[in-house]
Design an enzyme around this catalytic site. Structure first.
Site, short mmCIF file in Angstrom:
data_model
loop_
_atom_site.label_atom_id
_atom_site.label_comp_id
_atom_site.label_asym_id
_atom_site.label_seq_id
_atom_site.Cartn_x
_atom_site.Cartn_y
_atom_site.Cartn_z
N TYR A 61 -5.19 -0.23 4.05
CA TYR A 61 -4.86 -0.89 2.79
C TYR A 61 -5.85 -0.29 1.79
O TYR A 61 -7.06 -0.54 1.87
CB TYR A 61 -5.04 -2.41 2.92
CG TYR A 61 -4.74 -3.15 1.65
CD1 TYR A 61 -3.50 -3.76 1.46
CD2 TYR A 61 -5.69 -3.24 0.62
CE1 TYR A 61 -3.21 -4.44 0.28
CE2 TYR A 61 -5.41 -3.91 -0.55
CZ TYR A 61 -4.17 -4.50 -0.72
OH TYR A 61 -3.90 -5.17 -1.89
N TYR A 125 -12.33 -4.31 -0.47
CA TYR A 125 -11.88 -3.10 0.22
C TYR A 125 -13.01 -2.52 1.08
O TYR A 125 -12.83 -2.27 2.28
CB TYR A 125 -11.38 -2.07 -0.80
CG TYR A 125 -11.17 -0.69 -0.25
CD1 TYR A 125 -10.08 -0.40 0.58
CD2 TYR A 125 -12.07 0.35 -0.54
CE1 TYR A 125 -9.90 0.88 1.10
CE2 TYR A 125 -11.89 1.62 -0.02
CZ TYR A 125 -10.81 1.88 0.80
OH TYR A 125 -10.64 3.14 1.31
N LYS A 129 -13.21 -2.33 5.18
CA LYS A 129 -13.34 -1.04 5.89
C LYS A 129 -14.59 -1.07 6.78
O LYS A 129 -14.59 -0.53 7.88
CB LYS A 129 -13.41 0.12 4.88
CG LYS A 129 -12.13 0.38 4.11
CD LYS A 129 -11.00 0.94 4.96
CE LYS A 129 -11.24 2.34 5.46
NZ LYS A 129 -10.10 2.85 6.25
N1 LIG Z 1 -7.83 7.48 -1.28
C1 LIG Z 1 -9.15 7.59 -1.36
O1 LIG Z 1 -9.71 7.97 -2.41
C2 LIG Z 1 -10.01 7.30 -0.17
C3 LIG Z 1 -11.42 7.35 -0.31
C4 LIG Z 1 -12.22 7.10 0.80
C5 LIG Z 1 -11.64 6.79 2.02
N2 LIG Z 1 -10.27 6.72 2.12
C6 LIG Z 1 -9.70 6.37 3.43
O2 LIG Z 1 -8.93 7.48 3.86
C7 LIG Z 1 -7.84 7.02 4.67
C8 LIG Z 1 -6.55 7.61 4.16
O3 LIG Z 1 -6.38 7.20 2.80
P1 LIG Z 1 -5.16 7.69 1.92
O4 LIG Z 1 -5.69 8.01 0.58
O5 LIG Z 1 -4.35 8.70 2.67
O6 LIG Z 1 -4.36 6.30 1.82
P2 LIG Z 1 -2.82 6.03 1.51
O7 LIG Z 1 -2.20 7.18 0.80
O8 LIG Z 1 -2.79 4.68 0.90
O9 LIG Z 1 -2.18 5.99 2.97
C9 LIG Z 1 -2.38 4.93 3.84
C10 LIG Z 1 -1.17 4.85 4.73
O10 LIG Z 1 -1.34 3.72 5.58
C11 LIG Z 1 -0.10 3.04 5.63
N3 LIG Z 1 -0.28 1.65 6.01
C12 LIG Z 1 -0.70 0.61 5.27
N4 LIG Z 1 -0.67 -0.52 5.99
C13 LIG Z 1 -0.23 -0.19 7.23
C14 LIG Z 1 0.02 -0.90 8.41
N5 LIG Z 1 -0.15 -2.23 8.48
N6 LIG Z 1 0.48 -0.23 9.49
C15 LIG Z 1 0.69 1.10 9.45
N7 LIG Z 1 0.48 1.85 8.35
C16 LIG Z 1 0.02 1.20 7.25
C17 LIG Z 1 0.44 3.17 4.22
O11 LIG Z 1 1.81 2.86 4.20
P3 LIG Z 1 2.45 2.26 2.84
O12 LIG Z 1 2.27 3.32 1.80
O13 LIG Z 1 3.88 1.99 3.22
O14 LIG Z 1 1.65 1.02 2.53
C18 LIG Z 1 0.14 4.64 3.96
O15 LIG Z 1 1.14 5.46 4.48
C19 LIG Z 1 -7.93 5.50 4.65
O16 LIG Z 1 -8.63 5.06 5.77
C20 LIG Z 1 -8.75 5.20 3.42
O17 LIG Z 1 -9.42 3.96 3.53
C21 LIG Z 1 -9.44 6.98 1.07
#
Ligand SMILES: NC(=O)c1ccc[n+]([C@@H]2O[C@H](COP(=O)([O-])OP(=O)(O)OC[C@H]3O[C@@H](n4cnc5c(N)ncnc54)[C@H](OP(=O)(O)O)[C@@H]3O)[C@@H](O)[C@H]2O)c1
Length: 292
Positions: A61, A125, A129
């Site tokens: 999330y 958030y 995490k």
């Molecule tokens: N984005 C950033 O800047 C950032 C920075 C630091 C760390 N991170 C970490 O990096 C990782 C990847 O992030 P990202 O940017 O690729 O995030 P994202 O684009 O939001 O992708 C997350 C994915 O998880 C899916 N998801 C959400 N709830 C779920 C559930 N209950 N069961 C199965 N899938 C679920 C989402 O599906 P839906 O779209 O359908 O909800 C989406 O496909 C995460 O762990 C995040 O915390 C991200």
């Protein structure tokens, strides 16, 4: 090598699939609505059914502001979902790479955070995490927790796409300049995850927590300027002025840490992963976005 990735249609998951498949790996993407990581049985069934060598949990999330209002769902996905991935891996005796965030830190450091630094999340958030990290550590010994920051790439929603859209629509733009961190490209990160997956399976570790980001540290204002400059190579933009502003002038529901640069020495030492330039990665992403 066969990899199951949860969150395979997200920003990181999509690029990871593209790159890993092109590298000759077998990748099974598991995402909503078919697989919900908050459902323990669904996660275990998927892992048993596909029988991978390793699991990557990129599902999360990630709506930092909305999480302040929707804390229950943030904890269910980021803490309980992470735990379910670890339980499934523990039951079939395979390792898990769990993706975490720089937002576990409070941002009061003035030099890059190391893995052993004390965490102190300042929002829901980050706290959810962090609790996910703790759940993984408690359940599964062969795990890697990889903290990343400021993610951007070709897929999904991100800061690069938002800045491009605003630069097409507006003449003036204010961007926060007092939050420092390291933008991290999904492409570089995916290559790192592939290398780490291969090495940790072969050598049975080393397990534990690692930091990974592109370099060098910057702030959102400088990052926005670089995005606009790069996009101008491909199209004319409406934007005339990008102005630096303070966080105080741009209030958001969730507080953001002021400084989250992370020291990536440990991942270089143990897995020979070098940091790459976010500017070079940005060039590739902007080119791909502008030519699509
Ligand atoms: N984005 C950033 O800047 C950032 C920075 C630091 C760390 N991170 C970490 O990096 C990782 C990847 O992030 P990202 O940017 O690729 O995030 P994202 O684009 O939001 O992708 C997350 C994915 O998880 C899916 N998801 C959400 N709830 C779920 C559930 N209950 N069961 C199965 N899938 C679920 C989402 O599906 P839906 O779209 O359908 O909800 C989406 O496909 C995460 O762990 C995040 O915390 C991200």
């Amino acid at each position: 090598m066969k990899i199951v990735i949860f969150g395979g249609t997200g920003q990181l998951g999509s690029d990871f699939q593209r790159i890993a498949i092109a590298s000759g790996l077998e990748v099974i993407s598991c995402d909503l609505p078919e697989i919900d990581i908050t459902a323990e049985a669904q996660v275990l069934d998927a892992v048993k059914h596909h029988s991978p060598d390793i699991v990557i949990n990129a599902a999360a999330y990630t709506a930092v502001d909305k999480a302040e209002q929707e804390s229950e769902i943030a904890y269910t996905v980021n803490r309980d979902g992470a735990k379910n991935c670890a339980i499934a891996c523990q039951k079939v005796q395979i390792p898990l790479i769990h993706i975490s965030t720089d937002y576990v830190f409070n941002g009061e450091n003035t030099s890059p955070y190391i893995e052993a630094d004390e965490v102190f999340p300042i929002g829901v958030y980050g706290q959810s995490k962090w609790e996910g990290e703790q759940a993984v550590r408690k359940v599964l010994e062969p795990h890697l927790i990889i903290r990343i920051s400021w993610v951007f790439g070709f897929y999904g929603q991100n800061f690069v796409k938002t800045m491009q859209r605003l630069a097409r629509e507006r003449e003036d733009l204010n961007v926060v300049s007092d939050q420092v961190g390291c933008p991290t490209a999904t492409r570089a990160l995916s290559h790192a995850l592939i290398k780490i997956s291969r090495a940790c399976i072969k050598n049975a570790g080393p397990w534990g927590t690692y930091h990974y980001s592109c370099a060098p540290p910057t702030n959102w204002y400088e990052f926005a300027q670089a995005i606009i400059e790069e996009t101008r190579q491909y199209e004319s933009l409406k934007i005339n002025n990008v102005n630096p502003i303070t966080t105080e002038k741009y209030p958001t529901p969730a507080k953001r840490p002021a400084y989250t640069a992370m020291d990536c020495t440990k991942i270089k030492r143990d897995y020979a992963i070098k940091q790459v330039s976010w500017k070079e990665e940005l060039k590739q992403v902007v080119q791909e976005l502008c030519k699509q």
